[in-house]
Design a protein around this motif. Structure first.
Motif, PDB file in Angstrom:
ATOM      1  N   ALA A 136       0.822  -1.211   0.000  1.00 32.47           N
ATOM      2  CA  ALA A 136       0.000   0.000   0.000  1.00 32.47           C
ATOM      3  C   ALA A 136       0.857   1.263   0.000  1.00 32.47           C
ATOM      4  CB  ALA A 136      -0.940  -0.007   1.203  1.00 32.47           C
ATOM      5  N   PRO A 139       3.244   2.090  -4.258  1.00 31.81           N
ATOM      6  CA  PRO A 139       2.403   1.762  -5.415  1.00 31.81           C
ATOM      7  C   PRO A 139       3.168   1.154  -6.583  1.00 31.81           C
ATOM      8  CG  PRO A 139       1.840   3.919  -4.532  1.00 31.81           C
ATOM      9  CD  PRO A 139       3.089   3.491  -3.831  1.00 31.81           C
ATOM     10  N   ARG A 142       2.873  -2.567  -7.126  1.00 29.80           N
ATOM     11  CA  ARG A 142       1.643  -3.159  -7.693  1.00 29.80           C
ATOM     12  C   ARG A 142       1.854  -3.626  -9.116  1.00 29.80           C
ATOM     13  NH1 ARG A 142      -3.998  -0.544  -5.804  1.00 29.80           N
ATOM     14  NH2 ARG A 142      -3.443   0.015  -3.661  1.00 29.80           N
ATOM     15  N   ALA A 159      -8.815  -1.520   2.852  1.00 31.80           N
ATOM     16  CA  ALA A 159      -9.040  -0.077   2.708  1.00 31.80           C
ATOM     17  C   ALA A 159      -7.736   0.640   2.380  1.00 31.80           C
ATOM     18  CB  ALA A 159      -9.644   0.478   3.995  1.00 31.80           C
ATOM     19  N   ARG A 160      -6.631   0.253   3.013  1.00 33.62           N
ATOM     20  CA  ARG A 160      -5.354   0.893   2.718  1.00 33.62           C
ATOM     21  C   ARG A 160      -4.894   0.611   1.295  1.00 33.62           C
ATOM     22  NH1 ARG A 160      -4.284  -0.606   8.103  1.00 33.62           N
ATOM     23  NH2 ARG A 160      -3.062  -2.449   7.540  1.00 33.62           N
ATOM     24  N   PHE A 162      -6.865  -0.278  -1.396  1.00 33.32           N
ATOM     25  CA  PHE A 162      -7.762   0.085  -2.491  1.00 33.32           C
ATOM     26  C   PHE A 162      -8.563   1.359  -2.251  1.00 33.32           C
ATOM     27  CE2 PHE A 162      -7.183  -4.575  -2.596  1.00 33.32           C
ATOM     28  CZ  PHE A 162      -6.499  -4.649  -3.801  1.00 33.32           C
ATOM     29  N   GLY A 163      -8.297   2.026  -1.114  1.00 31.27           N
ATOM     30  CA  GLY A 163      -8.848   3.349  -0.914  1.00 31.27           C
ATOM     31  C   GLY A 163     -10.313   3.417  -0.568  1.00 31.27           C
ATOM     32  N   GLY A 164     -10.865   2.345  -0.048  1.00 34.91           N
ATOM     33  CA  GLY A 164     -12.274   2.371   0.341  1.00 34.91           C
ATOM     34  C   GLY A 164     -12.542   1.337   1.408  1.00 34.91           C
ATOM     35  N   THR A 177     -16.829  -4.888  -4.871  1.00 34.71           N
ATOM     36  CA  THR A 177     -15.571  -4.213  -4.570  1.00 34.71           C
ATOM     37  C   THR A 177     -14.393  -5.162  -4.695  1.00 34.71           C
ATOM     38  OG1 THR A 177     -16.724  -2.722  -3.050  1.00 34.71           O
ATOM     39  CG2 THR A 177     -14.344  -2.898  -2.804  1.00 34.71           C
ATOM     40  N   ALA A 181     -11.259  -4.871  -7.301  1.00 34.49           N
ATOM     41  CA  ALA A 181      -9.892  -4.798  -6.783  1.00 34.49           C
ATOM     42  C   ALA A 181      -9.019  -5.904  -7.362  1.00 34.49           C
ATOM     43  CB  ALA A 181      -9.918  -4.888  -5.255  1.00 34.49           C
ATOM     44  N   ASN A 184      -8.057  -5.029 -10.732  1.00 35.55           N
ATOM     45  CA  ASN A 184      -7.109  -3.919 -10.698  1.00 35.55           C
ATOM     46  C   ASN A 184      -5.681  -4.396 -10.504  1.00 35.55           C
ATOM     47  OD1 ASN A 184      -5.643  -1.822  -8.629  1.00 35.55           O
ATOM     48  ND2 ASN A 184      -6.746  -0.736 -10.249  1.00 35.55           N
TER      49      ASN A 184
END
Length: 285
Positions: A136, A139, A142, A159-160, A162-164, A177, A181, A184
């Motif tokens: 996280a 980046p 990734r 959450a860390r 994928f920002g949600g 979700t 992800a 992604n």
């Protein structure tokens, strides 16, 4: 979105059976450990990988922690891994067929370089716990994820990454979700919780519900996630596909907790697995 529910009847549990052969025929899993005083999580993962049938399991450990690790293990191998070069040297052994990184690994900036070497190798890899925190925070890592990777975040780690948030969402919302992800990052994603969701870069998403008759509240104990990561890594080492390894490991993880019952601590999970497997194989004969 159609959600496929995981249960014993639709799992390829025959993959857990072992055939005759040399230990390396059943894979060699490498688990990277943290430093002195922080090796317990990696040792839990390593024992889980061994119990689930990996033929060989090695702990890659910084020099300062090697004595600590050696005094706690017998059936595991230990090798020094402290630098990216050490990772390269270890992975020059093509018999290493899967890697687990994250449990007790640490989140210092130097850890990112080790993870980079792991991912560059393209070996089947489980990234859990601290490895997800490093991922996280970096980046650029990734882009090195690949289809043979399995990520195992709990709600906070999800959450860390994928920002949600997903902890309070409905199962349907979490499924959508999780699928987004997984696409992604281009690999298999295990979104952990009472309702665990598993998706990869394809269209399907799988749900395992640890509720009702399969409630396992005893899994809310330190180290249980490290054992799950080890189960997945051991199956990957044996050549099981990432999606199948994740589904089987999640189901067995809960089955072990149910079989043991109240009083469970994380180190009980690998120890009760042989009894679970014996009952499973007898049931299927």
């Amino acid at each position: 979105m159609a959600i496929n529910t995981i249960n014993e009847s639709n799992l390829p549990l025959e993959l857990l059976q072992k055939q005759q052969g040399h230990k390396f025929d059943h894979g060699h899993a490498l688990v990277l450990s943290g430093g002195a005083g922080k090796t317990g999580a990696a040792r839990l993962a390593a024992m889980a990988a061994l119990r689930i049938g990996a033929g060989v399991v090695s702990l890659g450990t910084p020099p300062a922690a090697m004595l600590e690790v050696a005094t706690h293990i017998s059936a595991l191998m230990v090798r020094k891994i402290a630098t990216p070069h050490d990772v390269q040297t270890a992975l020059s052994d093509k018999r290493i067929s899967a890697i687990c990184v994250g449990p007790g690994f640490g989140t210092a900036s130097a850890q990112a370089a080790l993870i980079k070497e792991v991912l560059t190798s393209k070996r089947p890899t489980v990234l859990d716990a601290d490895a997800l925190t490093v991922l996280a925070a970096n980046p650029d890592l990734r882009g090195l994820l690949h289809p043979a990777c399995v990520l195992t975040p709990h709600a906070g780690e999800f959450a860390r990454l994928f920002g949600g948030g997903c902890g309070d969402a409905s199962v349907d919302e979490r499924a959508e979700t999780t699928v987004r992800a997984a696409r992604n990052v281009g690999c298999t994603l295990v979104s952990k919780g009472e309702n665990t969701l598993i998706a990869d870069q394809g269209e399907q998403v799988f749900l395992h519900q640890a509720s009702g008759a399969r409630a396992a509240p005893w899994l809310a104990t330190a180290g249980s996630g490290d054992v799950l990561a080890g189960f997945i890594a051991g199956l990957l080492a044996r050549g099981v596909t990432p999606m199948a390894a994740a589904k089987i490991a999640v189901w067995l993880h809960v089955e072990c907790a149910i079989t043991f019952g109240p009083g469970l601590i994380a180190q009980d999970l690998p120890e009760v697995l042989p009894r679970v497997l014996q009952q499973l194989f007898v049931h299927r004969e």
